[in-house]
Design a protein around this motif. Structure first.
Motif, PDB file in Angstrom:
ATOM      1  N   ASN A   1       6.063  -9.610   9.632  1.00  0.00           N
ATOM      2  CA  ASN A   1       6.643 -10.835   9.054  1.00  0.00           C
ATOM      3  C   ASN A   1       6.437 -10.898   7.542  1.00  0.00           C
ATOM      4  O   ASN A   1       7.335 -11.310   6.806  1.00  0.00           O
ATOM      5  CB  ASN A   1       6.014 -12.073   9.702  1.00  0.00           C
ATOM      6  CG  ASN A   1       6.640 -12.308  11.055  1.00  0.00           C
ATOM      7  OD1 ASN A   1       7.851 -12.239  11.216  1.00  0.00           O
ATOM      8  ND2 ASN A   1       5.807 -12.553  12.053  1.00  0.00           N
ATOM      9  N   TYR A   2       5.249 -10.501   7.126  1.00  0.00           N
ATOM     10  CA  TYR A   2       4.938 -10.474   5.680  1.00  0.00           C
ATOM     11  C   TYR A   2       5.919  -9.518   4.978  1.00  0.00           C
ATOM     12  O   TYR A   2       6.517  -9.846   3.950  1.00  0.00           O
ATOM     13  CB  TYR A   2       3.490 -10.008   5.530  1.00  0.00           C
ATOM     14  CG  TYR A   2       2.898  -9.938   4.147  1.00  0.00           C
ATOM     15  CD1 TYR A   2       3.100 -10.936   3.209  1.00  0.00           C
ATOM     16  CD2 TYR A   2       2.070  -8.862   3.784  1.00  0.00           C
ATOM     17  CE1 TYR A   2       2.511 -10.860   1.944  1.00  0.00           C
ATOM     18  CE2 TYR A   2       1.473  -8.778   2.538  1.00  0.00           C
ATOM     19  CZ  TYR A   2       1.705  -9.779   1.619  1.00  0.00           C
ATOM     20  OH  TYR A   2       1.116  -9.703   0.371  1.00  0.00           O
ATOM     21  N   ALA A   3       6.135  -8.352   5.589  1.00  0.00           N
ATOM     22  CA  ALA A   3       7.052  -7.355   5.009  1.00  0.00           C
ATOM     23  C   ALA A   3       8.472  -7.922   4.947  1.00  0.00           C
ATOM     24  O   ALA A   3       9.164  -7.796   3.921  1.00  0.00           O
ATOM     25  CB  ALA A   3       7.019  -6.072   5.836  1.00  0.00           C
TER      26      ALA A   3
ATOM     27  N   MET B 283     -12.318  -9.292   6.378  1.00  0.00           N
ATOM     28  CA  MET B 283     -11.990  -8.528   7.580  1.00  0.00           C
ATOM     29  C   MET B 283     -10.495  -8.269   7.768  1.00  0.00           C
ATOM     30  O   MET B 283     -10.106  -7.595   8.706  1.00  0.00           O
ATOM     31  CB  MET B 283     -12.564  -9.227   8.812  1.00  0.00           C
ATOM     32  CG  MET B 283     -14.089  -9.229   8.813  1.00  0.00           C
ATOM     33  SD  MET B 283     -14.788  -7.553   8.648  1.00  0.00           S
ATOM     34  CE  MET B 283     -14.279  -6.850  10.210  1.00  0.00           C
ATOM     35  N   ARG B 284      -9.644  -8.835   6.893  1.00  0.00           N
ATOM     36  CA  ARG B 284      -8.209  -8.527   6.980  1.00  0.00           C
ATOM     37  C   ARG B 284      -8.053  -7.007   6.871  1.00  0.00           C
ATOM     38  O   ARG B 284      -8.615  -6.377   5.970  1.00  0.00           O
ATOM     39  CB  ARG B 284      -7.497  -9.237   5.826  1.00  0.00           C
ATOM     40  CG  ARG B 284      -6.018  -9.022   5.767  1.00  0.00           C
ATOM     41  CD  ARG B 284      -5.434  -9.985   4.751  1.00  0.00           C
ATOM     42  NE  ARG B 284      -4.055  -9.718   4.490  1.00  0.00           N
ATOM     43  CZ  ARG B 284      -3.543  -9.453   3.279  1.00  0.00           C
ATOM     44  NH1 ARG B 284      -4.339  -9.459   2.222  1.00  0.00           N
ATOM     45  NH2 ARG B 284      -2.262  -9.236   3.127  1.00  0.00           N
ATOM     46  N   GLY B 285      -7.345  -6.436   7.847  1.00  0.00           N
ATOM     47  CA  GLY B 285      -7.154  -4.981   7.833  1.00  0.00           C
ATOM     48  C   GLY B 285      -8.461  -4.220   7.894  1.00  0.00           C
ATOM     49  O   GLY B 285      -8.594  -3.159   7.290  1.00  0.00           O
TER      50      GLY B 285
ATOM     51  N   THR C   7      -8.418  -3.380   2.384  1.00  0.00           N
ATOM     52  CA  THR C   7      -7.373  -3.850   1.472  1.00  0.00           C
ATOM     53  C   THR C   7      -7.941  -3.861   0.068  1.00  0.00           C
ATOM     54  O   THR C   7      -9.162  -3.953  -0.122  1.00  0.00           O
ATOM     55  CB  THR C   7      -6.857  -5.282   1.810  1.00  0.00           C
ATOM     56  OG1 THR C   7      -7.722  -6.241   1.203  1.00  0.00           O
ATOM     57  CG2 THR C   7      -6.760  -5.542   3.299  1.00  0.00           C
ATOM     58  N   CYS C   8      -7.036  -3.797  -0.917  1.00  0.00           N
ATOM     59  CA  CYS C   8      -7.496  -3.777  -2.318  1.00  0.00           C
ATOM     60  C   CYS C   8      -8.025  -5.135  -2.736  1.00  0.00           C
ATOM     61  O   CYS C   8      -8.655  -5.244  -3.793  1.00  0.00           O
ATOM     62  CB  CYS C   8      -6.359  -3.440  -3.268  1.00  0.00           C
ATOM     63  SG  CYS C   8      -5.357  -2.106  -2.740  1.00  0.00           S
ATOM     64  N   VAL C   9      -7.697  -6.177  -1.959  1.00  0.00           N
ATOM     65  CA  VAL C   9      -8.111  -7.525  -2.343  1.00  0.00           C
ATOM     66  C   VAL C   9      -9.263  -8.046  -1.476  1.00  0.00           C
ATOM     67  O   VAL C   9      -9.597  -9.224  -1.521  1.00  0.00           O
ATOM     68  CB  VAL C   9      -6.906  -8.507  -2.303  1.00  0.00           C
ATOM     69  CG1 VAL C   9      -5.931  -8.210  -3.432  1.00  0.00           C
ATOM     70  CG2 VAL C   9      -6.186  -8.463  -0.961  1.00  0.00           C
TER      71      VAL C   9
ATOM     72  N   PRO D 181      -4.631 -15.383  -0.650  1.00  0.00           N
ATOM     73  CA  PRO D 181      -3.582 -15.931  -1.523  1.00  0.00           C
ATOM     74  C   PRO D 181      -2.248 -15.181  -1.506  1.00  0.00           C
ATOM     75  O   PRO D 181      -1.253 -15.694  -2.024  1.00  0.00           O
ATOM     76  CB  PRO D 181      -4.212 -15.844  -2.915  1.00  0.00           C
ATOM     77  CG  PRO D 181      -5.259 -14.792  -2.816  1.00  0.00           C
ATOM     78  CD  PRO D 181      -5.689 -14.690  -1.392  1.00  0.00           C
ATOM     79  N   SER D 182      -2.182 -13.973  -0.920  1.00  0.00           N
ATOM     80  CA  SER D 182      -0.956 -13.163  -1.027  1.00  0.00           C
ATOM     81  C   SER D 182       0.223 -13.820  -0.320  1.00  0.00           C
ATOM     82  O   SER D 182       0.107 -14.251   0.826  1.00  0.00           O
ATOM     83  CB  SER D 182      -1.174 -11.786  -0.381  1.00  0.00           C
ATOM     84  OG  SER D 182      -2.265 -11.157  -0.955  1.00  0.00           O
ATOM     85  N   THR D 183       1.361 -13.857  -1.001  1.00  0.00           N
ATOM     86  CA  THR D 183       2.586 -14.392  -0.406  1.00  0.00           C
ATOM     87  C   THR D 183       3.763 -13.916  -1.257  1.00  0.00           C
ATOM     88  O   THR D 183       3.596 -13.646  -2.461  1.00  0.00           O
ATOM     89  CB  THR D 183       2.524 -15.940  -0.327  1.00  0.00           C
ATOM     90  OG1 THR D 183       3.732 -16.422   0.254  1.00  0.00           O
ATOM     91  CG2 THR D 183       2.366 -16.598  -1.696  1.00  0.00           C
TER      92      THR D 183
HETATM   93  C1  SIN Z   1      -3.268  -4.318  -0.794  1.00  0.00           C
HETATM   94  O1  SIN Z   1      -4.395  -4.346  -0.356  1.00  0.00           O
HETATM   95  O2  SIN Z   1      -2.854  -3.333  -1.396  1.00  0.00           O
HETATM   96  C2  SIN Z   1      -2.289  -5.455  -0.645  1.00  0.00           C
HETATM   97  C3  SIN Z   1      -2.862  -6.660  -0.062  1.00  0.00           C
HETATM   98  C4  SIN Z   1      -1.908  -7.831  -0.023  1.00  0.00           C
HETATM   99  O3  SIN Z   1      -0.693  -7.733  -0.146  1.00  0.00           O
HETATM  100  O4  SIN Z   1      -2.437  -8.927   0.144  1.00  0.00           O
END
Ligand code: SIN
Length: 481
Positions: free
Chosen positions: A105-107, A278-280, A284-286, A441-443
């Motif tokens: 859904n995010y994609a 814990m997301r992913g 994740t980079c964030v 916060p990502s959206t």
């Molecule tokens: C990422 O970890 O590269 C992306 C994370 C995101 O879209 O929130």
């Protein structure tokens, strides 16, 4: 379940291309092969660029509304197929099904967002200093583009680049991670089914990433490269881009601080720390890498965090009730083990977790380390795993200093009820993304990207499409003659 044999999508054809061999995609939860893919070669990459260059002008001249329709229909189709796409994603990447559905859904939301943006690429008129002239600004697609995408978000990191590229009228060649190529190839199928013209998109997967990337970087016809991945690789690509003066968007590493002040809503801060961390599976980079908690609430925070982290069910993401899947590969487990061992050896308190599960699968239990200090590796390198490192602090000034003491500047989080502090920290924290009382916060409609060594450029939002547009200035003379 075996997903069978896939082909690459090169210049609008499903093909093995020049590949002489195939490689296996492995499920990190079972270590079993889930699919086989042809191993794309530099010649395949060249063919994809040739085709993209051949159709670029025609694609640039399509109506914005027609490009928007393709993006919108692709988003609808992704949502209609969400269950299947999520299963494929879980099998190649490991994230649990509910999270994989969330990513589908995010994609899709990036395709929807950029479908709208496609029709809002406005120019300007500028007051002239001569009565005989009119000054205009128009925007045109930059041309052929390429995206090099990571394994941790196998669909969303593609649509966040492909959405604006197609919306702007650019062709794009995608080289997804060889660890998770299936979601990318499924996306190409969906775009083909909704009528994307042949050659506008190629998706090719190969294990020799430097050789494939070199073809992209050396070709002057590729005018822009967007990369999500490590800072180390990003720097190499930026150097290579200099030779043909390509535009770049770089979404690189992070080392996110997560500050919890004594005046914060403690329950909300703990819950957000868990979802952010814990997301992913922490890959994740964030992800929150350093959780700083003000001393009066420090111990209570640690105990509440440990309760939640310790109760998360770990397992194969296809099973009901599992909320923590495997890490992507054995090397990821080794890095997590190294960070935990180093921290414990230097005096950190292991409050919960700290175990790699026996094979099959590359699982590590959600872990809380308290009393971490800045001599430990975990405060410097991205862990990319399910380990929450907690450190105490006393004053706001000290927390800001700790938070900024890193070459990275992607995301930072802070929890406080003091509205003045919300603004002060937004200005003082050297990060591109700030979650003030928000761990996720990502959206699609917000700008994603970092400062310092976390990258250049922004993805998503109204700023995201600008990365794929050239500004052209037209000075129109002879108005009065
Ligand atoms: C990422 O970890 O590269 C992306 C994370 C995101 O879209 O929130």
């Amino acid at each position: 379940m075996e997903l069978g044999t896939y082909q690459n999508y090169i210049g609008g054809e499903w093909t093995n291309g020049f590949a002489k061999e195939t490689f296996d995609v492995v499920n990190p939860a079972t270590e079993q092969v889930v699919a086989t893919v042809p191993n794309a070669t530099p010649e395949d990459m060249q063919a994809a660029i040739d085709k993209a260059a051949a159709v670029q002008d025609e694609w640039a001249d399509t109506l914005a509304g027609d490009r928007a329709r393709i993006l919108r229909e692709a988003a609808v189709k992704m949502r209609a197929e969400a269950d299947r796409l999520a299963r494929i994603m879980t099998m190649e990447e490991g994230k649990p099904l509910a999270e994989a559905r969330g990513e589908v859904n995010y994609a899709a939301s990036f395709l929807d967002w950029f479908a709208e943006e496609a029709t809002r690429v406005y120019g300007d008129t500028i007051p002239s200093s001569s009565p005989d002239k009119r000054l205009l600004v128009i925007k045109r697609p930059v041309g052929v583009t390429a995206a090099i995408t990571p394994w941790n978000f196998p669909a969303a990191m593609i649509t966040r680049k492909l959405g604006p590229a197609l919306a702007a009228g650019c062709t794009m060649i995608i080289k997804p991670s060889e660890l998770t190529p299936l979601s990318a190839l499924e996306l190409a199928r969906i775009l083909e089914e909704v009528g994307l013209p042949k050659g506008v998109l190629s998706v090719l997967v190969g294990t020799d990433a430097p050789a494939l990337a070199k073809v992209i970087m050396d070709d002057i016809r590729v005018r822009k490269v967007s990369f999500t991945g490590s800072t180390e690789v990003g720097k190499i690509l930026m150097r290579q881009a200099a030779d043909t003066v390509k535009r770049v968007s770089m979404e690189l590493g992070g080392h996110a601080p997560f500050l919890v002040f004594a005046d914060a809503d403690l329950e909300a801060a703990v819950a957000n720390a868990v979802s952010c961390k814990m997301r992913g599976m922490g890959e994740t980079c964030v992800s929150a890498n350093r959780i700083y908690v003000q001393r009066p609430i420090y111990e209570e925070f640690v105990q509440k965090l440990a309760e939640r982290m310790g109760s998360m069910r770990v397992g194969n993401g296809l099973e009901d009730g599992v909320i923590v899947g495997p890490l992507i590969e054995p090397a990821a487990i080794e890095k997590v083990k190294r960070h935990v061992a180093d921290a414990v050896a230097k005096g950190a308190r292991l409050v919960v977790g700290g175990e790699a599960k026996p094979a099959p699968g590359w699982f590590y239990t959600p872990t809380v380390l308290a009393d971490v200090n800045h001599s430990m590796l975990i405060t410097k390198e991205e862990t990319f795993g399910p380990v929450a490192a907690v450190l105490p602090f006393d004053t706001e000034e000290e927390a800001v200093r700790y938070a900024n003491d890193t070459p990275y500047g992607l995301a930072a989080y802070y929890f406080t009820r003091d509205v003045g502090r919300v603004f002060r920290l937004a200005e003082r924290l050297q990060y591109g993304i700030l979650g003030a009382n928000d761990g996720i916060p990502s959206t699609a409609q917000a700008p994603f990207g970092g400062v310092k060594e976390s990258g250049v450029g922004r993805e998503g939002s109204k700023y995201g499409i600008a990365e794929y547009l050239d500004i052209k200035y037209v000075s129109l003379g002879g108005i009065l003659s």
